[in-house]
Design an enzyme around this catalytic site. Structure first.
Site, PDB file in Angstrom:
ATOM      1  N   SER A  13     130.468  83.372  57.110  1.00  0.00           N
ATOM      2  CA  SER A  13     130.855  84.605  57.691  1.00  0.00           C
ATOM      3  C   SER A  13     131.897  85.087  56.689  1.00  0.00           C
ATOM      4  O   SER A  13     133.045  84.556  56.478  1.00  0.00           O
ATOM      5  CB  SER A  13     131.352  84.498  59.128  1.00  0.00           C
ATOM      6  N   HIS A  38     126.908  86.336  56.583  1.00  0.00           N
ATOM      7  CA  HIS A  38     126.803  86.679  58.101  1.00  0.00           C
ATOM      8  C   HIS A  38     128.108  87.734  57.993  1.00  0.00           C
ATOM      9  O   HIS A  38     129.286  87.651  57.548  1.00  0.00           O
ATOM     10  CB  HIS A  38     127.595  85.376  58.669  1.00  0.00           C
ATOM     11  N   ASP A  40     130.269  90.262  60.242  1.00  0.00           N
ATOM     12  CA  ASP A  40     130.769  90.457  61.570  1.00  0.00           C
ATOM     13  C   ASP A  40     131.412  91.823  61.810  1.00  0.00           C
ATOM     14  O   ASP A  40     132.500  92.198  61.214  1.00  0.00           O
ATOM     15  CB  ASP A  40     131.952  89.490  61.950  1.00  0.00           C
ATOM     16  N   MET A  42     132.861  94.539  64.257  1.00  0.00           N
ATOM     17  CA  MET A  42     133.668  94.566  65.582  1.00  0.00           C
ATOM     18  C   MET A  42     134.213  96.005  65.586  1.00  0.00           C
ATOM     19  O   MET A  42     134.683  96.484  64.698  1.00  0.00           O
ATOM     20  CB  MET A  42     134.901  93.501  65.318  1.00  0.00           C
ATOM     21  N   HIS A  71     126.195  91.015  62.499  1.00  0.00           N
ATOM     22  CA  HIS A  71     126.272  90.593  64.041  1.00  0.00           C
ATOM     23  C   HIS A  71     126.875  91.737  64.592  1.00  0.00           C
ATOM     24  O   HIS A  71     128.384  91.966  64.393  1.00  0.00           O
ATOM     25  CB  HIS A  71     126.853  89.314  63.955  1.00  0.00           C
ATOM     26  N   MET A  73     129.245  93.312  67.218  1.00  0.00           N
ATOM     27  CA  MET A  73     129.997  92.944  68.428  1.00  0.00           C
ATOM     28  C   MET A  73     130.409  94.395  68.830  1.00  0.00           C
ATOM     29  O   MET A  73     131.625  94.816  68.665  1.00  0.00           O
ATOM     30  CB  MET A  73     131.051  91.966  68.086  1.00  0.00           C
ATOM     31  N   MET A 142     126.714  82.156  71.051  1.00  0.00           N
ATOM     32  CA  MET A 142     128.162  82.329  70.515  1.00  0.00           C
ATOM     33  C   MET A 142     128.899  80.920  71.130  1.00  0.00           C
ATOM     34  O   MET A 142     128.691  80.652  72.237  1.00  0.00           O
ATOM     35  CB  MET A 142     128.983  83.485  71.230  1.00  0.00           C
ATOM     36  N   ASP A 180     127.085  80.393  66.431  1.00  0.00           N
ATOM     37  CA  ASP A 180     128.136  80.840  65.581  1.00  0.00           C
ATOM     38  C   ASP A 180     129.521  80.919  66.466  1.00  0.00           C
ATOM     39  O   ASP A 180     129.746  81.154  67.611  1.00  0.00           O
ATOM     40  CB  ASP A 180     128.019  82.465  65.610  1.00  0.00           C
ATOM     41  N   GLY A 181     130.439  79.954  65.619  1.00  0.00           N
ATOM     42  CA  GLY A 181     131.999  79.969  66.123  1.00  0.00           C
ATOM     43  C   GLY A 181     132.376  78.467  66.146  1.00  0.00           C
ATOM     44  O   GLY A 181     131.921  77.567  66.618  1.00  0.00           O
TER      45      GLY A 181
END
Ligand code: DX5
Ligand code: ZN
Length: 227
Positions: A13, A38, A40, A42, A71, A73, A142, A180-181
């Site tokens: 990520s 990846h 992210d 947001m 991804h 969010m 997640m 993920d996470g």
């Protein structure tokens, strides 16, 4: 017959990378092999944090041929999902909790030419996917509450991976399982063994003293989970 690809994939990520040097991060992943990227996204509404949008994805697209895994969010993902595909995303995932019209959004992502993914927060059961299994190419579980990198892995996720893998076998649908996470050397092998095909890792790669070595070590652990 297994519905899983033989080789697991690592998706570092870039949220944990140096945002002023993203091209260097891409070079690193290319050199390592076995990786997608990846990304992210947001919006400060679905999650508390704000990161990046389509222009950054378009800039990354110009710099690499590696698969870009976006991804989202964000609230109202249907509004933007196709824009991300047009900007160069190869994989686009949207949160089930953010979208009352998931079937429509996933269909739009596929029609635009990308792999469509559905993401579940830690509190959302995998059983909520039973009527959707043919409509996504990958499911992202997640293992932290979305919003920030560097959080601790929620152990219960392991059981969700197993249950989702069982659903995949039962329904004979070849979707990939992504986690993920809080992924690191301590849980990578077990996650792949449980059924995960793609692991996202932010801090475990980009905050490591030697990120190239961290990628290689993670991939080696993941491969052990398939042997
Ligand atoms: C969290 C993001 C993750 C995050 C992972 O909201 O979706 O992709 O960057 O970072 P680590 O691996 O550090 O938990
Ligand atoms: Zn993510």
């Amino acid at each position: 017959m297994s519905l899983r690809p033989l080789e697991p994939l690592l998706a570092p990520s870039i949220l944990s990378a140096d945002f002023a040097r993203l091209a260097d991060a891409l070079r690193l992943l290319e050199e390592a092999g076995g990786c997608s990227v990846h990304v992210d996204v947001m919006d400060g509404r679905f999650v508390p944090n704000i990161t990046l949008g389509m222009p950054v994805v378009a800039a990354l697209r110009k710099e690499t041929r590696l698969p870009l895994d976006c991804h989202l969010m964000i609230v109202e993902p249907l509004k933007y999902a196709v824009e991300f595909v047009k900007s160069g995303a190869d994989w686009v995932s949207v949160h089930q909790e953010a979208d009352p019209h998931l079937h429509r959004t996933l269909s739009a992502i596929r029609a635009a030419g990308a792999k469509a993914g559905v993401v579940l927060n830690p509190a959302t059961p995998v059983e909520t996917l039973v009527d959707l299994v043919e409509d996504f190419d990958f499911a992202l579980l997640m293992s932290v509450n979305p919003g920030f990198g560097g959080q601790g892995f929620i152990p219960r996720t392991l059981d969700k991976v197993k249950r989702l893998d069982a659903l995949r076998t039962e329904r004979q649908t070849p979707f990939l399982i992504q986690v993920d996470g809080g992924v690191g050397l301590e849980n990578a092998q077990e996650l792949v063994w449980a059924g995960a095909d793609v692991l996202v890792a932010g801090n475990a790669v980009f905050k490591a003293p030697d990120p190239l070595r961290a990628i290689r070590d993670l991939l080696a652990e993941m491969r052990k989970g398939r042997s």
